[in-house]
Motif scaffolding. Structure first.
Motif, PDB file in Angstrom:
ATOM      1  N   TRP A  74       0.844  -1.194   0.000  1.00 49.88           N
ATOM      2  CA  TRP A  74       0.000   0.000   0.000  1.00 49.88           C
ATOM      3  C   TRP A  74       0.877   1.240   0.000  1.00 49.88           C
ATOM      4  N   PRO A  75       0.375   2.341  -0.586  1.00 46.44           N
ATOM      5  CA  PRO A  75       1.144   3.589  -0.612  1.00 46.44           C
ATOM      6  C   PRO A  75       1.055   4.334   0.725  1.00 46.44           C
ATOM      7  N   LEU A  76       1.803   3.859   1.687  1.00 51.87           N
ATOM      8  CA  LEU A  76       1.773   4.454   3.023  1.00 51.87           C
ATOM      9  C   LEU A  76       2.803   5.569   3.142  1.00 51.87           C
ATOM     10  N   THR A  77       2.422   6.615   3.852  1.00 48.57           N
ATOM     11  CA  THR A  77       3.362   7.683   4.166  1.00 48.57           C
ATOM     12  C   THR A  77       3.986   7.466   5.542  1.00 48.57           C
ATOM     13  N   GLY A  78       3.442   6.529   6.282  1.00 50.34           N
ATOM     14  CA  GLY A  78       3.982   6.208   7.590  1.00 50.34           C
ATOM     15  C   GLY A  78       3.298   5.004   8.200  1.00 50.34           C
ATOM     16  N   CYS A  79       4.002   4.380   9.140  1.00 48.67           N
ATOM     17  CA  CYS A  79       3.489   3.171   9.786  1.00 48.67           C
ATOM     18  C   CYS A  79       4.163   3.048  11.151  1.00 48.67           C
ATOM     19  N   THR A  80       3.357   2.803  12.171  1.00 47.60           N
ATOM     20  CA  THR A  80       3.880   2.591  13.525  1.00 47.60           C
ATOM     21  C   THR A  80       3.264   1.314  14.081  1.00 47.60           C
ATOM     22  N   VAL A  81       4.113   0.457  14.629  1.00 47.51           N
ATOM     23  CA  VAL A  81       3.645  -0.746  15.312  1.00 47.51           C
ATOM     24  C   VAL A  81       4.337  -0.790  16.672  1.00 47.51           C
ATOM     25  N   ILE A  82       3.535  -0.801  17.720  1.00 50.43           N
ATOM     26  CA  ILE A  82       4.057  -0.934  19.084  1.00 50.43           C
ATOM     27  C   ILE A  82       3.370  -2.135  19.710  1.00 50.43           C
ATOM     28  N   HIS A  83       4.164  -3.070  20.196  1.00 49.69           N
ATOM     29  CA  HIS A  83       3.616  -4.270  20.839  1.00 49.69           C
ATOM     30  C   HIS A  83       4.229  -4.375  22.221  1.00 49.69           C
ATOM     31  N   ARG A  84       3.379  -4.578  23.199  1.00 52.61           N
ATOM     32  CA  ARG A  84       3.868  -4.696  24.567  1.00 52.61           C
ATOM     33  C   ARG A  84       4.210  -6.137  24.911  1.00 52.61           C
ATOM     34  N   HIS A  85       5.022  -6.283  25.931  1.00 53.94           N
ATOM     35  CA  HIS A  85       5.335  -7.599  26.494  1.00 53.94           C
ATOM     36  C   HIS A  85       5.258  -7.474  28.009  1.00 53.94           C
ATOM     37  N   GLY A  86       5.297  -8.616  28.662  1.00 51.99           N
ATOM     38  CA  GLY A  86       5.200  -8.623  30.117  1.00 51.99           C
ATOM     39  C   GLY A  86       3.817  -9.055  30.566  1.00 51.99           C
ATOM     40  N   ARG A  87       3.538  -8.799  31.832  1.00 56.29           N
ATOM     41  CA  ARG A  87       2.255  -9.198  32.432  1.00 56.29           C
ATOM     42  C   ARG A  87       1.240  -8.074  32.270  1.00 56.29           C
ATOM     43  N   LEU A  88       0.159  -8.366  31.557  1.00 55.35           N
ATOM     44  CA  LEU A  88      -0.867  -7.367  31.266  1.00 55.35           C
ATOM     45  C   LEU A  88      -2.205  -7.827  31.828  1.00 55.35           C
ATOM     46  N   GLU A  89      -2.848  -6.972  32.589  1.00 52.87           N
ATOM     47  CA  GLU A  89      -4.143  -7.295  33.181  1.00 52.87           C
ATOM     48  C   GLU A  89      -5.267  -6.876  32.243  1.00 52.87           C
ATOM     49  N   PRO A  90      -6.449  -7.443  32.419  1.00 53.11           N
ATOM     50  CA  PRO A  90      -7.585  -7.064  31.564  1.00 53.11           C
ATOM     51  C   PRO A  90      -7.775  -5.545  31.510  1.00 53.11           C
ATOM     52  N   GLY A  91      -8.026  -5.065  30.307  1.00 51.73           N
ATOM     53  CA  GLY A  91      -8.181  -3.642  30.064  1.00 51.73           C
ATOM     54  C   GLY A  91      -6.916  -2.956  29.597  1.00 51.73           C
ATOM     55  N   ALA A  92      -5.774  -3.603  29.799  1.00 52.04           N
ATOM     56  CA  ALA A  92      -4.496  -2.994  29.406  1.00 52.04           C
ATOM     57  C   ALA A  92      -4.322  -3.062  27.886  1.00 52.04           C
ATOM     58  N   PRO A  93      -3.763  -1.997  27.292  1.00 58.14           N
ATOM     59  CA  PRO A  93      -3.471  -2.043  25.863  1.00 58.14           C
ATOM     60  C   PRO A  93      -2.295  -2.977  25.590  1.00 58.14           C
ATOM     61  N   ILE A  94      -2.423  -3.767  24.514  1.00 56.58           N
ATOM     62  CA  ILE A  94      -1.379  -4.728  24.140  1.00 56.58           C
ATOM     63  C   ILE A  94      -0.629  -4.268  22.899  1.00 56.58           C
ATOM     64  N   VAL A  95      -1.374  -3.868  21.872  1.00 58.69           N
ATOM     65  CA  VAL A  95      -0.745  -3.567  20.591  1.00 58.69           C
ATOM     66  C   VAL A  95      -1.365  -2.322  19.981  1.00 58.69           C
ATOM     67  N   LEU A  96      -0.531  -1.540  19.304  1.00 61.61           N
ATOM     68  CA  LEU A  96      -0.968  -0.367  18.559  1.00 61.61           C
ATOM     69  C   LEU A  96      -0.455  -0.487  17.129  1.00 61.61           C
ATOM     70  N   VAL A  97      -1.360  -0.331  16.182  1.00 63.17           N
ATOM     71  CA  VAL A  97      -1.000  -0.272  14.770  1.00 63.17           C
ATOM     72  C   VAL A  97      -1.555   1.038  14.229  1.00 63.17           C
ATOM     73  N   LEU A  98      -0.680   1.835  13.619  1.00 61.75           N
ATOM     74  CA  LEU A  98      -1.067   3.085  12.972  1.00 61.75           C
ATOM     75  C   LEU A  98      -0.555   3.066  11.544  1.00 61.75           C
ATOM     76  N   THR A  99      -1.397   3.450  10.613  1.00 62.56           N
ATOM     77  CA  THR A  99      -0.971   3.584   9.224  1.00 62.56           C
ATOM     78  C   THR A  99      -1.450   4.922   8.697  1.00 62.56           C
TER      79      THR A  99
END
Length: 163
Positions: A74-99
């Protein structure tokens, strides 16, 4: 349209959706659409926490390859991927994808592609912890593989091949 190298981070700390979105579009007048996906830890069947493990270096390289594939499709001008690790409780954000792209369709499709492929191809090991102290490793799910395979089929169709 200039393409920026994807931003890839694997971290224990939470991320800030607004700050990451602003950073991706900052100073860019060629961005017509910014798509985002935030995956959250949900409390299925008494889940107390989800523990995500990874092999540093290997995981970042695998995610970077997935992001580069999105940038090639795809003709993207930008892309961000952030993925967490460790112990995450319900409600916590795990992954972010931005395009980001000049057009919404590319941004939306690339975002969907990335989350489908991250779910099946990013090397994370997931262990669920439940109330009462029981634990189990998370197995791959057929429906996740099926969702990711649609992108293989779409690429083959664009090349005129039969999937």
């Amino acid at each position: 349209m200039s393409r920026a190298a994807p931003t890839i981070r694997v971290q224990a700390e939470p991320f800030d959706l607004a700050a990451e979105s602003a950073a991706l579009a900052a100073g860019r007048v060629d961005v017509g659409g910014l798509a985002s996906f935030v995956g959250l830890c949900r409390a299925d069947d008494g889940l107390a926490a989800l523990v995500l493990e990874h092999y540093p270096g290997m995981t970042e390289r695998a995610i970077a390859r997935i992001a580069e594939e999105a940038c090639a499709r795809w003709p993207l001008t930008g892309c961000t991927v952030i993925h967490r690790h460790g112990r995450l409780e319900p409600g916590a954000p795990i992954v972010l994808v931005l395009t980001a792209s000049a057009h919404r369709a590319a941004a939306l499709e690339a975002c969907a592609f990335l989350i489908d492929w991250l779910k099946t191809r990013a090397p994370f090991w997931k262990r669920e912890e439940f109330a009462g102290g029981t634990e189990r490793w998370v197995e791959a799910k057929a429906e996740d593989d099926l969702a990711a395979s649609r992108w293989d089929d779409a690429a083959a169709a664009r090349r005129g091949e039969t999937p």
